[in-house]
Design an enzyme around this catalytic site. Structure first.
Site, PDB file in Angstrom:
ATOM      1  N   LEU A   9      47.145  42.999  43.791  1.00 48.46           N
ATOM      2  CA  LEU A   9      46.718  41.884  44.039  1.00 48.46           C
ATOM      3  C   LEU A   9      46.047  40.856  42.940  1.00 48.46           C
ATOM      4  CD1 LEU A   9      45.369  42.048  47.645  1.00 48.46           C
ATOM      5  CD2 LEU A   9      47.842  42.024  46.977  1.00 48.46           C
ATOM      6  N   ALA A  11      46.838  37.115  42.674  1.00 53.36           N
ATOM      7  CA  ALA A  11      47.344  35.904  43.115  1.00 53.36           C
ATOM      8  C   ALA A  11      46.235  34.751  42.951  1.00 53.36           C
ATOM      9  CB  ALA A  11      48.085  35.714  44.461  1.00 53.36           C
ATOM     10  N   GLY A  12      45.118  35.283  43.237  1.00 54.43           N
ATOM     11  CA  GLY A  12      43.863  34.446  43.581  1.00 54.43           C
ATOM     12  C   GLY A  12      43.609  33.560  42.314  1.00 54.43           C
ATOM     13  N   ARG A  16      35.332  31.685  41.726  1.00 51.39           N
ATOM     14  CA  ARG A  16      34.032  31.808  41.355  1.00 51.39           C
ATOM     15  C   ARG A  16      33.836  31.831  39.855  1.00 51.39           C
ATOM     16  NH1 ARG A  16      33.563  36.551  45.614  1.00 51.39           N
ATOM     17  NH2 ARG A  16      35.910  36.440  45.266  1.00 51.39           N
ATOM     18  N   GLY A  78      44.306  34.843  51.653  1.00 51.83           N
ATOM     19  CA  GLY A  78      43.421  36.032  51.774  1.00 51.83           C
ATOM     20  C   GLY A  78      44.263  37.442  51.374  1.00 51.83           C
ATOM     21  N   ASP A 103      41.242  42.518  39.856  1.00 47.73           N
ATOM     22  CA  ASP A 103      39.585  42.246  39.563  1.00 47.73           C
ATOM     23  C   ASP A 103      38.776  43.606  39.304  1.00 47.73           C
ATOM     24  OD1 ASP A 103      39.215  42.395  42.219  1.00 47.73           O
ATOM     25  OD2 ASP A 103      38.030  40.475  42.164  1.00 47.73           O
ATOM     26  N   ASN A 170      32.820  48.808  50.524  1.00 52.23           N
ATOM     27  CA  ASN A 170      34.340  48.931  50.018  1.00 52.23           C
ATOM     28  C   ASN A 170      34.587  48.470  48.910  1.00 52.23           C
ATOM     29  OD1 ASN A 170      36.967  48.694  50.539  1.00 52.23           O
ATOM     30  ND2 ASN A 170      36.830  46.499  51.191  1.00 52.23           N
ATOM     31  N   SER A 372      32.281  37.019  -8.716  1.00 51.85           N
ATOM     32  CA  SER A 372      31.122  36.228  -7.626  1.00 51.85           C
ATOM     33  C   SER A 372      31.659  34.708  -7.369  1.00 51.85           C
ATOM     34  CB  SER A 372      29.834  36.366  -7.900  1.00 51.85           C
ATOM     35  OG  SER A 372      29.567  37.765  -7.832  1.00 51.85           O
TER      36      SER A 372
END
Ligand code: UD1
Ligand code: CA
Length: 438
Positions: A9, A11-12, A16, A78, A103, A170, A372
């Site tokens: 998953l 797609a989101g 946040r 969702g 994620d 979960n 140098s």
């Protein structure tokens, strides 16, 4: 383990994260977090892989290997809706469906395998990966009935005071019997605070239908850290960094202070190399054996060192190759350079590789001695055993011949008198001695 389909998953939106970059593409130690999830998928070796994409799907798609079926979720209704989007691609599939969130990049291969094994051996309808934690805030809580069987999941936002006290959470990682999953998905309703279709509601539905729900617990919640915000991202980055550093130390690299050493994914470092504190080594940089890097060095992408290179304090090196036994010990910028063996680059040397529009290459051949504060205006070439005087500016398109000495601004070739030759020879032998001592 057989007959496994994985649904990723991804797609989101990055709500946040407050970001225009899709969450799955935010990097951990230089690599998009989705990359780590794809490694897990590879380790499982499923029959089918479906990625559910949505927000900026073209950008996310670029990361997916061939063989991953892409389905689009048009509206982000969702996690249950996202899984539903994968249904047409799995219509004829019978077996175990593993749901992975993009994620969750810190999960370990062994854990996923353990979850799948338990699920298939117990012939469960669903098996959840759970963890017991002191601070369960933000995570869905596992509900159990009076026989201690899992009866559902309540999301943090929807939990009452009593449920909020539950410490078993979960992780979001779960596997299902395909037919039970898709049957239950049809019954999920958005009756919650977020008005979303929750994948977690499938558990309560399977329970009510008399299904068998099992769980596998992980001891270390760090492994299941879900990245929702930039604060989570920084936490995950730290964990990943520790893992990368520990792997390197186990393989024979000395990292003096792992807490202040930032090494990107895929960097290769040889045995007996020492990395001093406050050093950033970007992804895929290659460092040979017995090198010394830092303190305060920044080795950027496209950089590679052969063996016995010494790269000291306050350096930035990018897209450059350094040959064996080359020394660059103090504050320098080296970009787009091909540097040979046993070259000594004096303090404050800068390759001026950018003219405002394009980048140009600097070539420095074996045994050259760069004085140098030399500025090398690229494209530029310094021959074998050549010397640049302190403070010289070697101008664009110059090609300093082998064994030549150039000095001044702009740098001009001067006859190399015997004493200079002697001095350079002395520097060279001292350098060799110091390398040997290391
Ligand atoms: C989810 C779980 C929660 C668990 C937590 C663990 C649900 C409802 N909740 O919450 O129980 O404790 O993970 O980290 O599943 N996504 C889509 N399409 C959507 C919505 C989400 O593809 O419409 C994807 C996101 O891109 C993300 C993943 O699903 O990769 C998880 O979504 P996210 O919103 O982060 O869920 P959490 O609130 O963390
Ligand atoms: Ca999440």
């Amino acid at each position: 383990m057989k007959n496994i389909a994985v649904i990723i998953l991804a797609a989101g939106r990055s709500t946040r994260m407050k970001s225009k970059v899709p969450k799955a593409l935010h990097p951990l130690c230089g690599r998009p977090m989705l990359g780590y999830v794809l490694d897990l998928v590879k380790a499982v070796g499923p029959a089918k892989v479906i990625a559910v994409l949505g927000y900026k799907h073209k950008e996310v798609k670029a990361l997916l290997p061939a063989g991953v079926k892409i389905v689009l979720q048009k509206k982000f209704l969702g996690t249950a809706d996202a899984v539903k989007c994968a249904y047409p691609a799995l219509k004829n599939f019978r077996g175990t469906v593993l749901a992975l969130y993009a994620d969750n990049p810190l999960l370990k291969e062994e854990t996923i395998k353990k979850l799948l094994k338990a699920h298939q051996e117990n012939n469960s309808d669903a098996t959840l990966l759970t963890a017991s934690v002191d601070k369960p805030d933000g995570y869905g809580r596992i509900l159990r009935d009076k026989y201690c069987a899992i009866s559902g999941i309540v999301e943090d936002k929807d939990a009452d005071d009593f449920e909020k006290e539950i410490k078993e959470i979960n992780t979001g990682i779960a596997c299902f019997k395909s037919n039970k999953l898709f049957a239950a998905l049809r019954q999920v309703r958005p009756n919650n605070r977020k008005k979303e279709y929750y994948l977690t509601d499938v558990i309560g539905i399977i329970y009510k239908n008399g299904g068998l729900i099992d769980s596998v617990k992980i001891d270390d919640l760090n492994e299941a850290l879900g990245i929702n915000s930039r604060v989570d991202l920084a936490r995950a980055n730290k964990i990943k960094q520790r893992q990368i550093n520990e792997e390197l130390m186990k393989s024979g690299v000395t990292i003096v202070d792992p807490d202040s050493t930032f090494i990107g994914f895929g960097a290769k470092i040889g045995r007996d190399t020492t990395i001093y504190p406050f050093t950033v080594i970007e992804k895929n940089v290659k460092i040979g054996k017995r090198c010394s890097v830092g303190p305060f060095a920044h080795l950027r992408e496209g950089t590679s060192f052969d063996n016995d290179v010494l790269a000291g304090n306050f350096l930035e090196i990018v897209r450059s190759k350094l040959g064996a036994k080359t020394l660059i010990k103090h504050f320098s910028y080296i970009g787009d350079s091909r540097i040979g063996k046993s070259v000594n680059i004096g303090a404050g040397t800068v390759t001026a590789n950018f003219d405002g529009k394009n980048k140009f290459i600097t070539v420095i051949k074996d045994n050259a001695l760069i004085g140098s504060d030399t500025i090398l205006v690229a494209p530029v070439k310094i021959g074998k055993n050549a010397i640049t005087g302190a403070g010289s500016v070697v101008v664009k398109n110059a090609s300093v011949p082998d064994n030549a000495l150039v000095v001044g601004v702009p740098a001009k070739q001067v006859k190399l008198n015997p004493s200079t030759r002697l001095r350079s020879l002395r520097v060279y032998t001292e350098r060799r001695r110091s390398i040997k001592k290391r």
